[in-house]
Write a protein that holds these residues in place. Structure first.
Motif, mmCIF file in Angstrom:
data_model
loop_
_atom_site.group_PDB
_atom_site.id
_atom_site.type_symbol
_atom_site.label_atom_id
_atom_site.label_comp_id
_atom_site.label_asym_id
_atom_site.label_seq_id
_atom_site.Cartn_x
_atom_site.Cartn_y
_atom_site.Cartn_z
ATOM 1 N N VAL A 10 -41.087 -40.884 -52.162
ATOM 2 C CA VAL A 10 -41.221 -40.111 -50.922
ATOM 3 C C VAL A 10 -40.387 -40.682 -49.771
ATOM 4 O O VAL A 10 -39.763 -39.913 -49.023
ATOM 5 N N PRO A 11 -40.329 -42.010 -49.550
ATOM 6 C CA PRO A 11 -39.532 -42.514 -48.417
ATOM 7 C C PRO A 11 -38.083 -42.055 -48.427
ATOM 8 O O PRO A 11 -37.480 -41.879 -47.356
ATOM 9 N N SER A 12 -37.504 -41.820 -49.599
ATOM 10 C CA SER A 12 -36.111 -41.371 -49.666
ATOM 11 C C SER A 12 -35.953 -39.904 -49.288
ATOM 12 O O SER A 12 -34.832 -39.428 -49.105
ATOM 13 N N LEU A 13 -37.065 -39.173 -49.164
ATOM 14 C CA LEU A 13 -37.010 -37.765 -48.782
ATOM 15 C C LEU A 13 -37.009 -37.585 -47.264
ATOM 16 O O LEU A 13 -36.761 -36.493 -46.769
ATOM 17 N N LEU A 14 -37.307 -38.672 -46.545
ATOM 18 C CA LEU A 14 -37.476 -38.600 -45.094
ATOM 19 C C LEU A 14 -36.446 -39.475 -44.391
ATOM 20 O O LEU A 14 -35.973 -40.465 -44.942
ATOM 21 N N SER A 51 -35.319 -33.536 -53.514
ATOM 22 C CA SER A 51 -35.812 -34.816 -54.003
ATOM 23 C C SER A 51 -34.686 -35.853 -53.943
ATOM 24 O O SER A 51 -33.746 -35.702 -53.178
ATOM 25 N N SER A 52 -34.762 -36.897 -54.757
ATOM 26 C CA SER A 52 -33.722 -37.925 -54.778
ATOM 27 C C SER A 52 -33.734 -38.641 -56.122
ATOM 28 O O SER A 52 -34.589 -38.384 -56.967
ATOM 29 N N GLY A 53 -32.794 -39.560 -56.285
ATOM 30 C CA GLY A 53 -32.714 -40.313 -57.534
ATOM 31 C C GLY A 53 -33.934 -41.166 -57.798
ATOM 32 O O GLY A 53 -34.219 -41.517 -58.950
ATOM 33 N N LEU A 54 -34.694 -41.507 -56.740
ATOM 34 C CA LEU A 54 -35.894 -42.323 -56.916
ATOM 35 C C LEU A 54 -37.045 -41.523 -57.521
ATOM 36 O O LEU A 54 -38.091 -42.088 -57.811
ATOM 37 N N PRO A 109 -45.678 -39.042 -38.665
ATOM 38 C CA PRO A 109 -45.621 -40.179 -37.738
ATOM 39 C C PRO A 109 -45.128 -41.465 -38.389
ATOM 40 O O PRO A 109 -44.666 -42.372 -37.713
ATOM 41 N N SER A 110 -45.229 -41.558 -39.717
ATOM 42 C CA SER A 110 -44.809 -42.773 -40.419
ATOM 43 C C SER A 110 -44.506 -42.421 -41.867
ATOM 44 O O SER A 110 -44.853 -41.340 -42.357
ATOM 45 N N LEU A 111 -43.872 -43.345 -42.569
ATOM 46 C CA LEU A 111 -43.607 -43.139 -43.995
ATOM 47 C C LEU A 111 -44.911 -43.074 -44.784
ATOM 48 O O LEU A 111 -45.046 -42.281 -45.717
ATOM 49 N N SER A 112 -45.878 -43.914 -44.403
ATOM 50 C CA SER A 112 -47.163 -43.901 -45.089
ATOM 51 C C SER A 112 -47.860 -42.548 -44.941
ATOM 52 O O SER A 112 -48.505 -42.068 -45.871
ATOM 53 N N ALA A 113 -47.704 -41.918 -43.778
ATOM 54 C CA ALA A 113 -48.290 -40.594 -43.573
ATOM 55 C C ALA A 113 -47.613 -39.559 -44.466
ATOM 56 O O ALA A 113 -48.269 -38.649 -44.994
ATOM 57 N N GLY A 114 -46.306 -39.696 -44.645
ATOM 58 C CA GLY A 114 -45.598 -38.793 -45.556
ATOM 59 C C GLY A 114 -46.051 -38.963 -46.991
ATOM 60 O O GLY A 114 -46.210 -37.986 -47.730
ATOM 61 N N ILE A 115 -46.243 -40.210 -47.407
ATOM 62 C CA ILE A 115 -46.740 -40.477 -48.758
ATOM 63 C C ILE A 115 -48.132 -39.888 -48.934
ATOM 64 O O ILE A 115 -48.448 -39.263 -49.959
#
Length: 421
Positions: free
Chosen positions: A297-301, A139-142, A272-278
């Protein structure tokens, strides 16, 4: 009526104009307008609606009434309301600055390496407490972004210091000297605990604090093991009021490690995108709070742009942390956690997603009243993200119970005797 009266009436009627013609369109063809187009319309029984916004889809859902009232093309009676007309799309990433005041990059030279710690910070106000957080593996601080916002609502003077552990987020480790690092980063409990202590001291130096504010540690999963290890070391002294760990128990954590590799093999290799990861995190119920997923989630990718990378498969966004490579450290993270949690100095809070996670040692400690237990059965593993508001309320109450600044101690007997003399 006399003949004279009839003659008079006929003469008057003959002088009047003919009746006005009826409107060209019948009642069935008249347009119907709504006073409030946002009113919710409840469907009739056995009617089915689709997300199609076309007029044909709207009229098909009310076929029995099309010969009676025909809606205006600009006012579709049965069209579902759309989302917000402007702004970010529902699964677009959110910025860290929506939740924290600032971010810091703290250089930490060590033997054979330079660690640049990346942290998110919201400063405490007027001697308010500082909550120091540590996220779980991968994970991350976010991960604590939503909780930070909710804590500021519950405790307006509080601050939050949320770090990215090494190998996570934007924290980097650069090798120096004659030795080279092979394989994954050193993510042993000892190293991570020292990193957390260094981050606190470097933040104090960066902000020119003459002394540290009162602190409460918050750790999720692996982060709970790290914060507990530092708390049990006694290196924080009296500034540490207490510590809370989220959904981590020694026994169940070690048992879960047996199936960790199987779980990792089921995750997508990329997106394929950050939105797909979310979207994957929310659809898989890994995270149950969409807002928190959009910021954490964006900080995980990270976007893979290196030659020979897998970006050609249409999934350029890959996992930033290789969790499978950290397997040698897994057991060392959690062995002895329950004992350290119960014996360390300060207030203790354990938040779980289910009571079945308690091991024998913690069950005995709970019956002896050695710590506070809170269970959120409606949450998943990421309690602080799934139930940010409820978690903040529990943590705020935990701080208030352990806040020594509000205590008024009675005078010592020796002082009273000296006053009388």
């Amino acid at each position: 009526m006399s003949n004279l009266q009839r003659s008079f009436a006929k003469a008057k009627l003959a002088g009047l104009p003919l009746d006005p013609p009826l409107p060209h369109s019948t009642f069935e063809e008249q347009e119907v307008t709504l006073e409030d187009p946002d009113d919710d319309l409840k469907p009739l029984p056995d009617q089915k609606f689709t997300d199609d916004d076309s007029s044909s889809a709207s009229s098909a859902s009310s076929a029995s009434s099309t010969g009676t009232i025909r809606p205006s093309p600009t006012n579709r009676l049965f069209a579902r309301p759309k989302g917000p007309p402007s702004g970010r799309r529902p699964l677009d990433p959110l910025l860290w600055s929506d939740f924290f005041d600032q971010e810091l990059y703290l250089d930490n030279p060590r033997a054979h390496e330079i660690v640049t710690h990346h942290v998110y910070l919201t400063l405490p106000l007027e001697k308010g407490p500082l909550f120091v957080t540590h996220h779980g593996a991968g994970s991350s601080g976010l991960s604590f972004a939503m909780l930070t916002s909710e804590l500021r609502k519950a405790l307006p003077n509080s601050g939050v210091l949320s770090l990215d552990a090494r190998g996570h987020g934007e924290t980097t480790v650069k090798n120096t000297g004659q030795f080279t690092m092979e394989g994954p980063l050193n993510l042993s409990l000892e190293i991570l605990s020292q990193d957390l202590l260094d981050v606190i001291r470097l933040t104090q130096k960066k902000l020119s604090w003459s002394e540290l504010p009162d602190m409460v540690f918050l750790g999720h999963s692996l982060g709970g093991a790290v914060t507990t290890d530092l708390a049990s070391s006694g290196k924080m002294g009296d500034v540490l009021l207490g510590y809370a760990i989220f959904d981590v128990v020694e026994g169940s954590a070690i048992d879960a490690l047996q199936s960790m590799q199987s779980y990792l093999s089921t995750r997508p290799r990329g997106f394929p995108s950050l939105s797909a990861g979310i979207e994957w995190h929310t659809r898989s119920r890994t995270l149950r709070n969409t807002t928190s997923a959009r910021v954490s989630v964006p900080s995980l990718l990270c976007q893979e742009n290196l030659p020979g990378s897998t970006s050609g498969d249409g999934r350029p966004w890959t996992w930033r942390t290789d969790l499978a490579a950290t397997q040698p450290y897994w057991e060392g993270w959690f062995v002895g956690l329950s004992k350290k949690f119960l014996e360390a100095k300060g207030g203790k809070l354990l938040l779980l997603a289910g009571t079945d996670r308690l091991d024998k040692e913690l069950m005995i400690g709970q019956m002896q009243g050695k710590y506070q237990l809170q269970v959120f059965p409606e949450a998943g593993h990421f309690i602080h993200e799934d139930q940010a508001e409820k978690t903040a309320m529990v943590v705020a109450d935990f701080y208030r119970r352990n806040d020594r600044s509000a205590l008024i101690l009675p005078p010592k007997v020796g002082d009273l005797l000296r006053q009388k003399s």
